[in-house]
Design a protein around this motif. Structure first.
Motif, mmCIF file in Angstrom:
data_model
loop_
_atom_site.group_PDB
_atom_site.id
_atom_site.type_symbol
_atom_site.label_atom_id
_atom_site.label_comp_id
_atom_site.label_asym_id
_atom_site.label_seq_id
_atom_site.Cartn_x
_atom_site.Cartn_y
_atom_site.Cartn_z
ATOM 1 N N VAL A 307 39.393 52.924 65.618
ATOM 2 C CA VAL A 307 40.018 52.413 64.389
ATOM 3 C C VAL A 307 39.424 51.050 64.052
ATOM 4 N N SER A 308 38.850 50.941 62.863
ATOM 5 C CA SER A 308 38.231 49.659 62.500
ATOM 6 C C SER A 308 39.234 48.736 61.816
ATOM 7 N N LEU A 309 38.880 47.479 61.735
ATOM 8 C CA LEU A 309 39.726 46.534 60.986
ATOM 9 C C LEU A 309 39.448 46.776 59.504
ATOM 10 N N PRO A 310 40.455 47.229 58.738
ATOM 11 C CA PRO A 310 40.174 47.649 57.359
ATOM 12 C C PRO A 310 40.164 46.496 56.364
ATOM 13 N N VAL A 311 39.260 45.546 56.568
ATOM 14 C CA VAL A 311 39.224 44.390 55.660
ATOM 15 C C VAL A 311 37.815 44.228 55.113
ATOM 16 N N GLU A 312 37.716 44.099 53.812
ATOM 17 C CA GLU A 312 36.404 43.897 53.192
ATOM 18 C C GLU A 312 36.551 43.001 51.959
ATOM 19 N N PRO A 313 35.448 42.383 51.529
ATOM 20 C CA PRO A 313 35.537 41.551 50.319
ATOM 21 C C PRO A 313 35.713 42.405 49.068
ATOM 22 N N ARG A 314 36.542 41.961 48.174
ATOM 23 C CA ARG A 314 36.680 42.599 46.856
ATOM 24 C C ARG A 314 36.654 41.489 45.809
ATOM 25 N N LYS A 315 35.785 41.654 44.846
ATOM 26 C CA LYS A 315 35.596 40.568 43.867
ATOM 27 C C LYS A 315 36.703 40.565 42.812
ATOM 28 N N ARG A 316 37.226 39.373 42.545
ATOM 29 C CA ARG A 316 38.250 39.223 41.500
ATOM 30 C C ARG A 316 37.842 38.098 40.565
ATOM 31 N N TYR A 317 37.973 38.355 39.246
ATOM 32 C CA TYR A 317 37.602 37.347 38.251
ATOM 33 C C TYR A 317 38.837 36.580 37.801
ATOM 34 N N VAL A 318 38.637 35.296 37.539
ATOM 35 C CA VAL A 318 39.706 34.487 36.934
ATOM 36 C C VAL A 318 39.125 33.857 35.670
ATOM 37 N N TYR A 319 39.787 34.057 34.540
ATOM 38 C CA TYR A 319 39.286 33.561 33.250
ATOM 39 C C TYR A 319 40.130 32.367 32.808
ATOM 40 N N VAL A 320 39.453 31.327 32.365
ATOM 41 C CA VAL A 320 40.161 30.161 31.850
ATOM 42 C C VAL A 320 40.040 30.212 30.331
ATOM 43 N N CYS A 321 41.178 30.277 29.644
ATOM 44 C CA CYS A 321 41.074 30.318 28.183
ATOM 45 C C CYS A 321 41.856 29.169 27.552
ATOM 46 N N TYR A 322 41.518 28.896 26.335
ATOM 47 C CA TYR A 322 42.076 27.739 25.637
ATOM 48 C C TYR A 322 42.884 28.226 24.450
ATOM 49 N N CYS A 323 44.136 27.820 24.404
ATOM 50 C CA CYS A 323 45.010 28.228 23.314
ATOM 51 C C CYS A 323 45.952 27.047 23.052
ATOM 52 N N PRO A 324 45.529 26.112 22.180
ATOM 53 C CA PRO A 324 46.252 24.841 22.058
ATOM 54 C C PRO A 324 47.703 24.999 21.631
ATOM 55 N N SER A 325 48.053 26.085 20.943
ATOM 56 C CA SER A 325 49.454 26.224 20.540
ATOM 57 C C SER A 325 50.208 27.220 21.408
ATOM 58 N N GLY A 326 49.731 27.440 22.611
ATOM 59 C CA GLY A 326 50.416 28.340 23.539
ATOM 60 C C GLY A 326 51.643 27.698 24.151
ATOM 61 N N GLY A 391 36.021 35.157 42.915
ATOM 62 C CA GLY A 391 36.200 34.909 44.343
ATOM 63 C C GLY A 391 36.405 36.244 45.031
ATOM 64 N N PHE A 392 36.321 36.226 46.354
ATOM 65 C CA PHE A 392 36.536 37.470 47.100
ATOM 66 C C PHE A 392 37.942 37.515 47.677
ATOM 67 N N TYR A 393 38.645 38.581 47.387
ATOM 68 C CA TYR A 393 39.884 38.867 48.108
ATOM 69 C C TYR A 393 39.509 39.321 49.514
ATOM 70 N N ASP A 394 40.321 38.979 50.473
ATOM 71 C CA ASP A 394 40.210 39.489 51.846
ATOM 72 C C ASP A 394 41.041 40.771 51.879
ATOM 73 N N TYR A 395 40.452 41.842 51.385
ATOM 74 C CA TYR A 395 41.198 43.023 50.968
ATOM 75 C C TYR A 395 41.405 44.011 52.116
ATOM 76 N N ASN A 396 42.647 44.289 52.401
ATOM 77 C CA ASN A 396 43.016 45.312 53.385
ATOM 78 C C ASN A 396 42.995 46.652 52.651
ATOM 79 N N THR A 397 41.987 47.462 52.969
ATOM 80 C CA THR A 397 41.759 48.682 52.195
ATOM 81 C C THR A 397 42.792 49.774 52.495
ATOM 82 N N VAL A 398 43.594 49.602 53.526
ATOM 83 C CA VAL A 398 44.553 50.660 53.879
ATOM 84 C C VAL A 398 45.926 50.408 53.266
ATOM 85 N N ASP A 399 46.539 49.269 53.563
ATOM 86 C CA ASP A 399 47.883 49.078 52.994
ATOM 87 C C ASP A 399 48.095 47.689 52.365
#
Ligand SMILES: Cc1cc2nc3c(=O)[nH]c(=O)nc-3n(C[C@H](O)[C@H](O)[C@H](O)COP(=O)(O)OP(=O)(O)OC[C@H]3O[C@@H](n4cnc5c(N)ncnc54)[C@H](O)[C@@H]3O)c2cc1C
Length: 478
Positions: A307-326, A391-399
């Motif tokens: 049984v292997s350790l089920p952890v691998e990198p998964r890429k996640r994007y974060v977007y910075v947006c500008y909305c002055p009247s938000g 960035g990379f999530y430290d993603y547990n692919t099983v649960d």
């Protein structure tokens, strides 16, 4: 007046690549992000300080990975035993250019369905509240982690409302400060939210918000060093095992005592490979944790070793947006029923937003480039993508939950991995739990026994149940 269009949150703010509108401006992520980090943290390199160049010959406890999880473990261990225990952290990139800890969005909330997750995050909040007690060094306050005490607001449709209510009951039983809001109440509290199709919402009234993980890492590292933890700049590339047959009937019979004898460290800018003898080795390698375990052939043998350790990198994007009247100061972190989220970033009209991809959409993890076309940001008035990062999530692919505790065969190899989007908020609890396990032989505060590696062997998997329509646990745990 509602400024953000559509359902509000991200149903309105974000659309995926297949949608039509393109409001996205391309920018170079790295230079922007690094510039903003420098502006935000001009003294960061000094706070991280130089790592020690050479490892000692031997150590009691070696932690591989000096991110938030590794540094928290180091801190809690040395807090308990200051003298007579040598703790060494091996970190291959002391600038943390690719570490999850500094590329995360620093959120903390209690709205989970597993009691352990609720409790770990509550402890994370308590730790931040008492940060001076923990991380003051020589009477100097730790850096301000800029905690923003805003709740998470999860929105549920009619279909998912029942699950939200069930989770709420668990959260309350565990002491979390959460309230349920009808759509009408949501509208009263946050008039800018379009509540069409919303049946129920769950809102954290305490212990939730976001903070600067970079500052927390700097503070933890500084404190750990002040207690005698040695940080070594090096890359762990292998191990040697000791294979002493232990007496029949001994604690690990019928197995050989397969403990790690040495951690092999490749030193920077040098062909030198240094063996470090260790009594205990902890895997805190974040997204690389699965790869590190492979070096021990975990997953490449028979029975438990299959049984292997089920952890691998998964890429996640974060977007910075500008909305002055938000929305302003009281803008919570909003998670809509699809799992898309947004929150305020400062008070200058900036917001950050994201949405985890489905399994089919997972981007390549060869690099940290941003796909600016993956998510479209719409806003009724003026909104534009200012920048973005990945960035990379430290993603547990099983649960998709933490994996903590010892390996069943390699009896001095411990895991602190697989946080899948929760690692920032859980790091203090994991550090404390690991110190209990190693120094007091069992968990004393939060019982994390169910989160051990053994669950993959026994197939006793631990899933979070959430109320987003099409996403897994981690998608709503930004
Ligand atoms: C975009 C994004 C948003 C997120 N948002 C949140 C959030 O809001 N809330 C939350 O709780 N969590 C969030 N997370 C998740 C969180 O960032 C991680 O779970 C957490 O940082 C894991 O910490 P770590 O110390 O285990 O890993 P890391 O910070 O990645 O540290 C691991 C370290 O190990 C080192 N290393 C790896 N292999 C070796 C080796 N062989 N030898 C030596 N060193 C090695 C690496 O250089 C690295 O510095 C987010 C993650 C991402 C990517």
């Amino acid at each position: 007046m509602s400024c953000i269009a559509g359902r509000l949150a991200l149903r309105c703010l974000c659309r995926t690549k297949n949608d039509s509108t393109h409001l996205v401006r391309h920018m170079s992520f790295l230079s922007e992000f690094q510039k903003s980090l420098k502006e935000k943290h001009p003294f960061a390199p000094i706070q991280f300080g130089p790592t020690d160049n050479r490892p000692p010959d031997e150590a009691d406890i070696v932690i591989i990975g000096g991110g938030l999880v590794g540094s928290s473990i180091a801190y809690f261990l040395k807090r308990k035993i200051v003298r007579g225990m040598r703790v060494v952290v091996i970190e291959r990139d002391p600038a943390y250019t690719r570490a999850s800890s500094v590329l995360s969005v620093g959120g903390i909330h209690q709205q989970f369905s597993l009691p352990e997750n609720v409790q770990m995050s509550m402890y994370g909040a308590e730790f931040l509240r008492n940060i001076k007690e923990h991380l003051t060094v020589d009477d100097a306050d730790p850096p301000d982690v800029q905690f923003n005490p805003q709740g998470y607001l999860f929105l549920a449709t009619e279909k998912s409302a029942r699950q939200m209510k069930a989770n709420y009951d668990i959260q309350r039983e565990n002491g979390a400060k959460v309230e349920l809001l009808t759509a009408t109440k949501v509208k009263e509290k946050f008039p800018w939210i379009n509540t069409d199709g919303i049946e129920l919402a769950s809102y954290g009234t305490e212990n939730e918000g976001w903070f600067d993980p970079w500052c927390l890492l700097a503070a933890l590292k500084q404190k750990a060093k002040s207690l005698g933890v040695q940080y070594v700049h090096g890359n762990v590339t292998g191990f040697t095992l000791r294979k002493d047959k232990i007496p029949k009937g001994g604690p690990y019979d019928p197995y050989y005592d397969n403990r790690i004898r040495n951690v092999k460290i490749s030193m920077p800018n040098s062909p030198e490979m240094i063996p470090l003898s260790a009594a205990v080795v902890i895997n805190a390698a974040g997204p690389q944790a699965g790869h590190l375990s492979n070096l021990l052939k975990i997953g490449d043998g028979k029975n438990e070793m299959s049984v292997s350790l089920p952890v691998e990198p998964r890429k996640r994007y974060v977007y910075v947006c500008y909305c002055p009247s938000g929305p302003g100061l009281d803008c919570p972190l909003v998670v809509d029923p699809t799992g898309a989220y947004f929150r305020r970033e400062g008070l200058g009209g900036n917001y950050i937003a994201g949405l985890s991809p489905t399994q089919k959409e997972e981007p390549s993890v060869d690099n940290l480039n941003v796909d600016y076309d993956w998510l479209k940001i719409d806003c009724l008035f003026s909104s534009q993508i200012k920048s973005a990062w990945a960035g990379f999530y430290d993603y547990n692919t099983v649960d998709q939950n933490a994996i903590i505790g010892v390996h069943p065969i390699i009896s001095n190899f411990f895991f602190a991995n697989g946080f899948s989007g929760h690692g920032i908020q859980q790091a203090p609890a994991i550090g404390r739990a690991m110190s209990e396990l190693l120094l007091e032989q069992s968990y004393k505060t939060i019982d994390l026994s169910r989160f051990g590696f053994q669950r993959f062997i026994d197939q006793q998997l631990l899933y979070e149940t959430n109320y987003s329509s099409n996403v897994k646990t981690e998608d709503v745990n930004v």
